[in-house]
Design a protein around this motif. Structure first.
Motif, PDB file in Angstrom:
ATOM      1  N   LEU A  81      41.627   9.071  33.330  1.00 11.45           N
ATOM      2  CA  LEU A  81      42.935  10.031  33.786  1.00 11.45           C
ATOM      3  C   LEU A  81      42.559  10.346  35.148  1.00 11.45           C
ATOM      4  N   LEU A  82      41.412  10.934  35.344  1.00  9.93           N
ATOM      5  CA  LEU A  82      40.897  11.156  36.780  1.00  9.93           C
ATOM      6  C   LEU A  82      40.870  10.078  37.679  1.00  9.93           C
ATOM      7  N   GLU A  83      40.453   8.976  37.112  1.00 11.24           N
ATOM      8  CA  GLU A  83      40.372   7.729  37.982  1.00 11.24           C
ATOM      9  C   GLU A  83      41.614   7.176  38.385  1.00 11.24           C
ATOM     10  N   ARG A 115      44.267   9.109  38.531  1.00 12.47           N
ATOM     11  CA  ARG A 115      44.997  10.045  39.545  1.00 12.47           C
ATOM     12  C   ARG A 115      44.318   9.601  40.989  1.00 12.47           C
ATOM     13  N   ARG A 116      42.946   9.465  41.003  1.00 11.68           N
ATOM     14  CA  ARG A 116      42.553   9.293  42.231  1.00 11.68           C
ATOM     15  C   ARG A 116      42.988   7.894  42.999  1.00 11.68           C
ATOM     16  N   GLY A 117      43.051   7.074  42.216  1.00  9.32           N
ATOM     17  CA  GLY A 117      43.718   5.967  42.546  1.00  9.32           C
ATOM     18  C   GLY A 117      45.178   5.873  42.946  1.00  9.32           C
ATOM     19  N   ALA A 118      46.027   6.735  42.333  1.00 13.00           N
ATOM     20  CA  ALA A 118      47.421   6.877  42.898  1.00 13.00           C
ATOM     21  C   ALA A 118      47.485   7.715  44.181  1.00 13.00           C
ATOM     22  N   ALA A 119      46.526   8.512  44.472  1.00 11.79           N
ATOM     23  CA  ALA A 119      46.588   9.283  45.426  1.00 11.79           C
ATOM     24  C   ALA A 119      46.214   8.834  46.711  1.00 11.79           C
TER      25      ALA A 119
END
Lengths: 241, 112
Positions: free
Chosen positions: A233-235, A237-241
């Motif tokens: 999930l963290l990965e 989110r970072r990918g989307a940001a």
């Protein structure tokens, strides 16, 4: 000839790992273990033999408890096996790190006896610095030395145990969890590992407190899976940001 | 079978076999894992959570001499050491020494 030469050098380098903080802390923990063996009524020979042949401190604590309580072989074996389940995923994660493409499987089977938390953490910190073909020699040098030294420490602390004050013994037993906690935090490279550490350290005692059977196994599988999902999930989110 | 040999056989069966069997299984499983794969990451997370569970139990519900130190002191000392470890930029030795100093100091101050 040149190959054996370098392998010998890496083996010696691994032996040198005995003069390191992880090794010294484990040595201090085994001082506590020698004292415990004597208090629990084991003989010197049994204590020393156990350190060399089992080589996993939490499992040894379970085994000492079983022996002093006179538990049957089968029940003791089940209890120890449950306490040692972590060695399976630990060893599985260690294999891709230590092996070269042409490493024979029996080398890994023999070397795996040295896999316990200290050598595992050491391996993740140090093995990446060695060329892949030299890693088994490097790990063997460290593992063999660490085990041999701690067999001697078990014997020495057993022999000189009588005069240890309770607070000193408590401080020695406290070294292991605090060291493992900080060393695992320092060697973690992924969110998954950090999350697993935080979740496991709470989930393990919680499941034991509520007397859930196989508490450690569930702490590992549920905690590890949660941490893995959290990592993804963290990965994302970072990918989307 | 002689009675003197029995404890050693007991240790070999209930100790060595019961632990090494997991290591051998781990070698067999690990040989199939691909580096940097999701499966390996999950295996590592499970291993880490298991070890963390052991750590938690050693602090929360220890056996032997450490059990005589009150739970609040054990938790406080471990937390103190962990914070010191972070403040010292993840120096393991600092964390361990701080936790030990807190454990011994608090035991003297409150229990002694």
């Amino acid at each position: 000839m040149e190959d054996t030469d370098t392998a010998a050098r890496w083996f010696l380098r691994g032996m040198g790992g005995i003069v390191s903080i992880p090794a010294l802390i484990l040595i201090a923990s085994f001082v506590g273990f020698g004292v415990l063996c004597r208090e629990s009524g084991l003989t010197l020979g049994e204590s020393v033999f156990m350190t060399g042949s089992v080589w996993a401190l939490p499992s040894q604590l379970v085994l000492v408890g079983a022996m002093s309580a006179g538990t049957s072989t089968l029940v003791a074996a089940i209890a120890v096996a449950l306490s040692a389940i972590r060695l399976m995923p630990m060893t599985a994660a260690w294999v891709p790190l230590v092996k070269a493409p042409d490493t024979p499987k029996w080398h890994l089977l023999l070397l795996s006896h040295f896999v316990a938390v200290t050598a595992w953490v050491w391996g993740f910190m140090r093995l990446p610095n060695a060329p892949p073909a030299m890693r088994t020699a490097y790990f063997a040098g460290f593992g063999l030395t660490l085990t041999t030294v701690n067999v001697c420490v078990t014997a020495l602390s057993y022999i000189s145990a009588a005069s240890l004050p309770p607070l000193v013994a408590a401080a020695l037993f406290f070294l292991t969890p605090v060291y493992f906690l900080t060393a695992l935090t320092a060697s973690a490279r992924y969110h998954a590992e950090r999350l697993a550490l935080g979740i496991g350290v709470v989930l393990g005692p919680a499941l034991r407190y509520y007397d859930v059977g196989l508490d450690l196994l569930w702490a590992g599988i549920a905690g590890g899976t949660l941490a893995f999902v959290g990592h993804k999930l963290l990965e994302r989110r970072r990918g989307a940001a | 079978m002689s009675a003197e040999a029995w404890p050693y056989i007991f240790i070999l069966i209930a100790g060595t076999l019961a632990t090494d069997i997991w290591r051998w299984l781990g070698v067999l499983v690990g040989a199939r894992l691909v580096e940097d794969s999701d499966l390996l990451l999950w295996v590592k997370a499970v291993a880490t959570a298991l070890v963390a569970g052991v750590i938690g139990n050693l602090i929360f519900a220890p056996t032997g001499a450490l059990a005589m130190v009150p739970l609040a002191i054990r938790l406080g000392a471990a937390g103190f050491g962990y914070v010191a470890f972070f403040l010292a930029r993840k120096k393991i030795l600092i964390g361990v020494l701080a936790a030990e100093a807190a454990l011994i100091g608090a035991s003297y101050a409150f229990a002694g």
